[in-house]
Motif scaffolding. Structure first.
Motif, mmCIF file in Angstrom:
data_model
loop_
_atom_site.group_PDB
_atom_site.id
_atom_site.type_symbol
_atom_site.label_atom_id
_atom_site.label_comp_id
_atom_site.label_asym_id
_atom_site.label_seq_id
_atom_site.Cartn_x
_atom_site.Cartn_y
_atom_site.Cartn_z
ATOM 1 N N LYS A 43 7.996 26.459 1.999
ATOM 2 C CA LYS A 43 7.935 25.606 3.185
ATOM 3 C C LYS A 43 6.789 24.608 3.086
ATOM 4 N N ALA A 44 5.649 25.060 2.561
ATOM 5 C CA ALA A 44 4.519 24.144 2.397
ATOM 6 C C ALA A 44 4.867 23.024 1.417
ATOM 7 N N ALA A 45 5.515 23.391 0.304
ATOM 8 C CA ALA A 45 5.915 22.382 -0.675
ATOM 9 C C ALA A 45 6.909 21.399 -0.070
ATOM 10 N N HIS A 46 7.801 21.907 0.781
ATOM 11 C CA HIS A 46 8.788 21.042 1.429
ATOM 12 C C HIS A 46 8.101 20.031 2.353
ATOM 13 N N LYS A 47 7.097 20.462 3.076
ATOM 14 C CA LYS A 47 6.368 19.555 3.966
ATOM 15 C C LYS A 47 5.623 18.487 3.162
ATOM 16 N N ILE A 48 5.035 18.898 2.059
ATOM 17 C CA ILE A 48 4.325 17.926 1.213
ATOM 18 C C ILE A 48 5.306 16.899 0.668
ATOM 19 N N ALA A 49 6.493 17.357 0.251
ATOM 20 C CA ALA A 49 7.501 16.441 -0.290
ATOM 21 C C ALA A 49 7.969 15.453 0.778
ATOM 22 N N ARG A 50 8.157 15.930 2.003
ATOM 23 C CA ARG A 50 8.573 15.024 3.081
ATOM 24 C C ARG A 50 7.489 13.983 3.353
ATOM 25 N N ARG A 51 6.252 14.415 3.322
ATOM 26 C CA ARG A 51 5.142 13.486 3.517
ATOM 27 C C ARG A 51 5.099 12.471 2.380
ATOM 28 N N SER A 52 5.392 12.924 1.175
ATOM 29 C CA SER A 52 5.407 12.048 0.004
ATOM 30 C C SER A 52 6.471 10.965 0.142
ATOM 31 N N VAL A 53 7.628 11.335 0.668
ATOM 32 C CA VAL A 53 8.699 10.357 0.879
ATOM 33 C C VAL A 53 8.255 9.283 1.877
ATOM 34 N N LEU A 54 7.594 9.696 2.956
ATOM 35 C CA LEU A 54 7.092 8.725 3.931
ATOM 36 C C LEU A 54 6.084 7.779 3.293
ATOM 37 N N ALA A 55 5.219 8.332 2.429
ATOM 38 C CA ALA A 55 4.218 7.498 1.759
ATOM 39 C C ALA A 55 4.885 6.484 0.836
ATOM 40 N N VAL A 56 5.928 6.910 0.137
ATOM 41 C CA VAL A 56 6.649 5.989 -0.745
ATOM 42 C C VAL A 56 7.266 4.855 0.060
ATOM 43 N N ARG A 57 7.904 5.190 1.161
ATOM 44 C CA ARG A 57 8.526 4.153 1.990
ATOM 45 C C ARG A 57 7.485 3.149 2.503
ATOM 46 N N TRP A 58 6.305 3.646 2.863
ATOM 47 C CA TRP A 58 5.251 2.746 3.322
ATOM 48 C C TRP A 58 4.780 1.835 2.195
ATOM 49 N N GLU A 59 4.549 2.397 1.018
ATOM 50 C CA GLU A 59 4.081 1.589 -0.108
ATOM 51 C C GLU A 59 5.117 0.535 -0.484
ATOM 52 N N VAL A 60 6.380 0.909 -0.449
ATOM 53 C CA VAL A 60 7.430 -0.054 -0.778
ATOM 54 C C VAL A 60 7.455 -1.183 0.246
ATOM 55 N N SER A 61 7.270 -0.860 1.511
ATOM 56 C CA SER A 61 7.241 -1.907 2.537
ATOM 57 C C SER A 61 6.082 -2.865 2.315
ATOM 58 N N GLN A 62 4.949 -2.332 1.867
ATOM 59 C CA GLN A 62 3.794 -3.184 1.578
ATOM 60 C C GLN A 62 4.059 -4.081 0.368
ATOM 61 N N LEU A 63 4.733 -3.554 -0.633
ATOM 62 C CA LEU A 63 5.094 -4.369 -1.797
ATOM 63 C C LEU A 63 6.042 -5.497 -1.396
ATOM 64 N N GLN A 64 7.025 -5.157 -0.576
ATOM 65 C CA GLN A 64 7.957 -6.185 -0.108
ATOM 66 C C GLN A 64 7.224 -7.309 0.608
ATOM 67 N N GLU A 65 6.305 -6.924 1.469
ATOM 68 C CA GLU A 65 5.577 -7.938 2.237
ATOM 69 C C GLU A 65 4.699 -8.793 1.328
ATOM 70 N N ALA A 66 4.054 -8.141 0.351
ATOM 71 C CA ALA A 66 3.158 -8.875 -0.541
ATOM 72 C C ALA A 66 3.901 -9.835 -1.451
ATOM 73 N N LEU A 67 5.089 -9.454 -1.892
ATOM 74 C CA LEU A 67 5.800 -10.228 -2.915
ATOM 75 C C LEU A 67 6.957 -11.044 -2.368
ATOM 76 N N HIS A 68 7.174 -10.984 -1.072
ATOM 77 C CA HIS A 68 8.356 -11.619 -0.491
ATOM 78 C C HIS A 68 8.433 -13.104 -0.810
ATOM 79 N N SER A 69 7.336 -13.812 -0.707
ATOM 80 C CA SER A 69 7.369 -15.268 -0.871
ATOM 81 C C SER A 69 7.647 -15.703 -2.302
ATOM 82 N N LEU A 70 7.563 -14.780 -3.263
ATOM 83 C CA LEU A 70 7.855 -15.136 -4.652
ATOM 84 C C LEU A 70 9.350 -15.282 -4.895
ATOM 85 N N ALA A 71 10.150 -14.726 -4.017
ATOM 86 C CA ALA A 71 11.616 -14.834 -4.118
ATOM 87 C C ALA A 71 12.132 -14.341 -5.462
#
Length: 372
Positions: A62-90
């Motif tokens: 259960k602890a590993a499952h919670k860490i994995a879910r948190r990891s998925v949220l972190a990935v989604r956040w990092e990807v959103s930041q990449l999109q915002e940073a690189l969006h204007s490059l098209a």
């Protein structure tokens, strides 16, 4: 010799119903070493086996499952930041490996841990991408002049970048194998077949067959195999998910030929079959047999990979495990660079004490355990 418990469970999850307390303890240790604890928790939940898990081992899952879910949220956040940073490059931002599994909402993303973000961008855009990310708080690692030249001249990526606030690591690729590698997959073909979902704009991931080929290429050309079993599980789960598509296996084999990635796919299919029980259809097996290396070489590679792909845990070690991982470490460098570049590079790394040139820990164990 019996397979490690974690491999037995990956093949037949129902086997846990009869486990003793000692076997549960060992399973937890092996799965944790292989970075598969959260993955097994998902497998047990999906098959209704969670009630078979005793209370104390259940806490680990259960602890590993919670860490994995948190990891998925972190990935989604990092990807959103990449999109915002690189969006204007098209330009297309093609996610690789774990981040792609998350954003494509593939089953393998459930219960998987992530250590960094990998992206593929057009080689012509590398300089603009790097400059833009530096403006968003990303900084290059490997600051020495030699390392910078090594990455930028020979490798398939620029030096990894680290976010100064969040300390997350980003690998920016312009290909999936080094420029000096013997195999020559065309990154333009990967980019041309990349896919996304409506509304994601410039965010893409590799198409199904390319995703599998990249995963196999990463595993069977990489010298760091401490988490090799987890990477093999990635390939197995991708195959199980995508194989329901009509014509999938023929398309996979044809794409391997087109992309000059036949050998990684042959090894990938061979070992998911042997170690994880993935059903490879007769048509694909016939294709494999025609492209398999000679019988002697296959025996040698089996001796190496069937040892090296075990969990990095003492209970899973066989005679020669450390040596096998070291030999595959050497092989990975041989596949990446011609000897005229490789030998000076490894000598420099060895004498400067850099990690890449250091003796892997498996080899240190092998030497320590076999000292005459």
């Amino acid at each position: 010799m019996n397979a490690p418990l974690v491999l037995q469970v990956l093949k037949s999850p129902e086997a846990v119903a009869g486990f003793t307390a000692t076997e549960w303890d060992l399973l937890v240790r092996q799965a944790k070493a292989a970075n598969l604890l959260a993955h097994l928790h998902v497998v047990f939940m999906d098959r209704g086996l969670d009630k078979a898990i005793p209370e104390r081992p259940g806490l680990h899952f259960k602890a590993a499952h919670k860490i994995a879910r948190r990891s998925v949220l972190a990935v989604r956040w990092e990807v959103s930041q990449l999109q915002e940073a690189l969006h204007s490059l098209a330009i297309p931002i093609v996610l690789l490996k774990g981040a792609a599994y998350v954003m494509a909402e593939l089953p393998i993303s459930r219960g998987r841990l992530f250590h960094d973000i990998d992206i593929l961008v057009p080689g012509s855009a590398l300089e603009d991408v790097e400059k833009r990310l530096m403006g968003w708080g990303w900084r290059t690692t490997h600051a020495s002049a030699y390392d910078q030249r090594y990455y930028r001249t020979w490798m398939h990526e620029i030096p990894p970048m680290k976010q100064i606030r969040r300390q997350t690591v980003l690998d920016i690729h312009h290909s999936i194998l080094p420029l000096t590698a013997r195999l020559k997959p065309d990154p333009k073909k990967l980019l041309s077949q990349a896919v996304n979902i409506e509304g994601e704009g410039d965010l893409y991931w590799l198409c199904d067959v390319d995703m599998i080929l990249h995963s196999a290429t990463h595993l069977f050309h990489d010298g760091e195999l401490e988490h090799g079993l987890r990477d093999l599980v990635d390939i197995a789960e991708l195959l199980r998910h995508f194989a329901t598509r009509d014509g999938f296996w023929q398309a996979l084999c044809d794409r391997a030929e087109e992309m000059d990635l036949v050998r990684p796919l042959v090894y990938g299919l061979r070992y998911v079959d042997i170690l994880l029980g993935v059903v490879v259809p007769d048509q694909a097996k016939a294709w494999m047999r025609e492209r398999m290396p000679g019988r002697l070489l296959v025996s040698v590679m089996d001796g190496l990979f069937l040892r090296a792909l075990q969990p990095d845990h003492a209970s899973c070690n066989r005679w020669g495990t450390g040596l096998a991982r070291w030999m595959l470490f050497v092989r990975s460098h041989y596949l990446r660079m011609p000897l005229k570049l490789l030998i000076p590079h490894l000598l420099r790394k060895a004498f400067t004490g850099d990690e890449e040139g250091a003796v892997p820990k498996e080899v240190q164990r092998f030497i320590a355990n076999n000292d005459p």
